[in-house]
Enzyme design. Structure first.
Site, short mmCIF file in Angstrom:
data_model
loop_
_atom_site.label_atom_id
_atom_site.label_comp_id
_atom_site.label_asym_id
_atom_site.label_seq_id
_atom_site.Cartn_x
_atom_site.Cartn_y
_atom_site.Cartn_z
N LYS A 175 0.88 -1.17 0.00
CA LYS A 175 0.00 0.00 0.00
C LYS A 175 0.92 1.22 0.00
O LYS A 175 1.51 1.57 1.01
CB LYS A 175 -0.91 0.05 1.23
CG LYS A 175 -1.97 1.15 1.06
CD LYS A 175 -2.49 1.72 2.34
CE LYS A 175 -1.63 2.79 2.94
NZ LYS A 175 -1.46 4.02 2.12
N CYS A 287 13.79 10.65 6.26
CA CYS A 287 13.86 10.20 7.67
C CYS A 287 15.27 10.24 8.21
O CYS A 287 15.47 10.23 9.42
CB CYS A 287 13.23 8.82 7.82
SG CYS A 287 13.91 7.64 6.67
N GLU A 384 10.85 15.76 14.47
CA GLU A 384 11.31 15.83 13.09
C GLU A 384 10.60 16.99 12.39
O GLU A 384 9.37 16.99 12.33
CB GLU A 384 10.89 14.55 12.37
CG GLU A 384 11.98 13.58 12.09
CD GLU A 384 11.48 12.39 11.28
OE1 GLU A 384 12.22 11.94 10.44
OE2 GLU A 384 10.34 11.93 11.50
P1 ADP Z 1 3.82 10.50 6.99
O1 ADP Z 1 3.36 11.49 8.00
O2 ADP Z 1 5.24 10.60 6.65
O3 ADP Z 1 2.92 10.37 5.81
P2 ADP Z 1 2.61 8.16 8.08
O4 ADP Z 1 3.17 7.21 9.07
O5 ADP Z 1 1.40 8.90 8.44
O6 ADP Z 1 3.82 9.11 7.73
O7 ADP Z 1 2.33 7.44 6.70
C1 ADP Z 1 3.16 6.44 6.16
C2 ADP Z 1 2.28 5.41 5.49
O8 ADP Z 1 1.41 4.85 6.48
C3 ADP Z 1 1.38 5.94 4.39
O9 ADP Z 1 1.27 4.96 3.38
C4 ADP Z 1 0.05 6.13 5.11
O10 ADP Z 1 -1.06 6.05 4.22
C5 ADP Z 1 0.06 4.94 6.03
N1 ADP Z 1 -0.79 5.08 7.23
C6 ADP Z 1 -1.06 6.20 7.94
N2 ADP Z 1 -1.86 5.92 8.99
C7 ADP Z 1 -2.10 4.58 8.95
C8 ADP Z 1 -2.84 3.64 9.76
N3 ADP Z 1 -3.49 4.05 10.85
N4 ADP Z 1 -2.85 2.34 9.40
C9 ADP Z 1 -2.17 1.93 8.31
N5 ADP Z 1 -1.45 2.74 7.52
C10 ADP Z 1 -1.41 4.04 7.82
#
Ligand code: ADP
Length: 487
Positions: A175, A287, A384
């Site tokens: 994903k 990162c 960050e």
């Molecule tokens: P960033 O703030 O750098 O986007 P995230 O950790 O929010 O970092 O996002 C990284 C990935 O995790 C993306 O593919 C995002 O769609 C996915 N993501 C964010 N929240 C969730 C969640 N609760 N469960 C699964 N995937 C998630």
């Protein structure tokens, strides 16, 4: 037509889809939609997992050489299409084209590396502990892998997971971030051209709102045996907790808060170049980006002046326009965070040497910024920033700066510049980080292990260790062996 989230069908999805749900991919520089992709949800992931489960059984039965041949071909196709892949990347994530070209080469290098590693997944013959027994340890693929990846490296973060998984004999469902699905789909298209059987590499595109549900299914579905994630620590913790319900193998590549330390004996020009590379690559959105720049008080003013002078010469604008070295921030949320961090620092006494405000181009563009007088108490140093802001912190001694550098829950990358050979060893060992750059601002390569400690994650990607995260070790004990010849 049935909905099949395998790579070939995905590329033509909009015509084949039963569901009408799609969402728009936005160019973060122009803030205009550039494509629309399927907004998949739980049933799609379930189906992808089921397809991947069937495909994996066949894929694992291929010889390592057969799997390597497909990975090599995929590598060649990616490099052959490097400029197209780079353009797609720049359009969806905003990074300057030269950086996108570099990322495609970096991402593709994992396909080549793990093609080579596939044949080297050796086990062991263990000296037996008793007469009449023989003991073996063999490595086998974990099975179906689910991967969730971020937008800041739309190609490489996928390649770094998919290549070892596929080399090991796993199948994988990715994903990608909602912001950058196009690079993932383009890779999948080329993977299919390279000969990946349907179901071995699957892409599930989804909008921000669907991410949580997709994450739930990926972590809780018992057919998935491993979850690999690159993203924020908060989401990494959540996914790890969820994955515990089915006791999956887990790899987490999470946030950092990298110190970048310049000692008074350093080559200052080299440190400035390294700082720009580490701090400002991808407009500060990596990162492993330097997040806290510690500069010895004896060279503080000189370093600050040289850093600002160099950055002042660099151009900001759309990544596709030649010569631009800074792009926009990915979203308005990312932009707001940078604004908040700079305001907090200035409010607490930091001085703006360069930038310090939104860029005249508007939208998500922020001026490359250098702040002096930054302290460890400011938001800039605690979280960050993920933006083009270098906050310079003054220090006096090696022990003081080491303590400050380690004073964070994160432990991904750290950098320091010095010519003192003793200090190189001392500090490399004392820094609580998974990656240490000494007199180098860019250290990532497919041949070396990448990953963090503390709240920056679990597991290593790339290198000779990278396939272990996608394999299980099985111990085989063979008994009843007569020890005398002709017995
Ligand atoms: P960033 O703030 O750098 O986007 P995230 O950790 O929010 O970092 O996002 C990284 C990935 O995790 C993306 O593919 C995002 O769609 C996915 N993501 C964010 N929240 C969730 C969640 N609760 N469960 C699964 N995937 C998630």
């Amino acid at each position: 037509m049935p909905r099949t989230p395998s790579i070939c069908h995905l590329i033509q999805w909009p015509e084949q889809s039963e569901a009408s749900d799609t969402y728009s991919v936005i160019d973060p520089a122009h803030l205009k939609p550039v494509a629309s992709v399927p907004d998949m949800d739980t049933p799609d992931v379930k189906q992808a997992i089921s397809l991947a489960h069937t495909a994996q059984k066949h894929w694992a039965r291929k010889t390592a050489r057969e799997r390597a041949t497909v990975l090599h071909k995929w590598y060649q196709l990616c490099m052959h299409n490097q400029s197209d892949l780079a353009k797609i990347m720049t359009i969806e994530c905003g990074k300057p084209l030269a950086e996108s070209m570099g990322e495609v080469a970096y991402g593709s290098s994992f396909l080549r590396w793990f093609a080579e590693e596939a044949s080297r997944a050796y086990g062991d013959v263990i000296p037996e502990n008793a007469k009449g027994r023989r003991l073996l340890a063999i490595k086998q693929p974990v099975g179906v892998v689910a991967a969730i990846t971020p937008w800041n490296f739309p190609n490489a973060m996928i390649a770094r997971k998919v290549a070892p998984a596929i080399a090991a004999g796993c199948s994988i469902i990715v994903k990608p971030s909602a912001e950058t699905p196009l690079s993932a789909l383009a890779m999948a298209y080329l993977g299919e051209e390279a000969g990946l059987p349907p179901g071995v590499f699957n892409v599930v595109t989804a909008s921000k709102g669907s991410a949580k549900r997709i994450g739930n299914e990926m972590t809780e579905n018992a057919l998935v045996r491993k979850i690999t994630f690159t993203g924020s620590t908060a989401v990494g913790k959540l996914l790890s907790k969820q994955a515990a319900s089915t006791m999956k193998k887990v790899s987490m590549e999470l946030g950092g808060n990298a110190p970048f330390i310049v000692f008074d004996d350093a080559d200052i020009d080299a440190a400035v170049t390294g700082c720009i590379a580490s701090k400002f690559r991808n407009t500060g959105q990596t990162c492993v980006c330097a997040n806290r720049v510690f500069v010895h008080s004896k060279i503080y003013d000189t370093f600050a002046a040289k850093l600002s002078a160099k950055i002042r010469e660099m151009e900001v604008g759309h990544g596709l326009e030649p010569g631009n070295q800074f792009g926009p921030l990915i979203t308005s949320d990312a932009f707001d965070k940078v604004v908040r961090h700079v305001e907090d620092a200035v409010g607490k006494g930091a001085k703006v040497l360069l930038g310090g405000k939104p860029h005249g181009l508007g939208g998500n563009f922020y001026e490359p910024t250098v702040l002096t007088g930054v302290t460890n108490e400011m938001l800039l140093a605690r979280e960050e920033t993920f933006g083009p802001v270098a906050g310079l912190i003054r220090f006096e001694t090696e022990s003081e700066v080491t303590k400050a550098a380690n004073d964070t829950p994160f432990g991904l990358a750290a950098y320091f510049y010095t010519k003192d050979a003793g200090r190189i060893f001392r500090l490399s060992e004392a820094l609580e980080y998974g990656i240490v750059g000494v007199n180098e601002g860019i250290v990532s390569t497919e041949v070396a292990p990448f990953g963090g400690i503390k709240e920056s994650g679990l597991g290593r990607e790339g290198s000779k260790y990278g396939m272990d995260d996608y394999m299980e070790i099985k111990y085989i004990c063979i008994g009843g062996i007569k020890e005398t010849l002709d017995a």
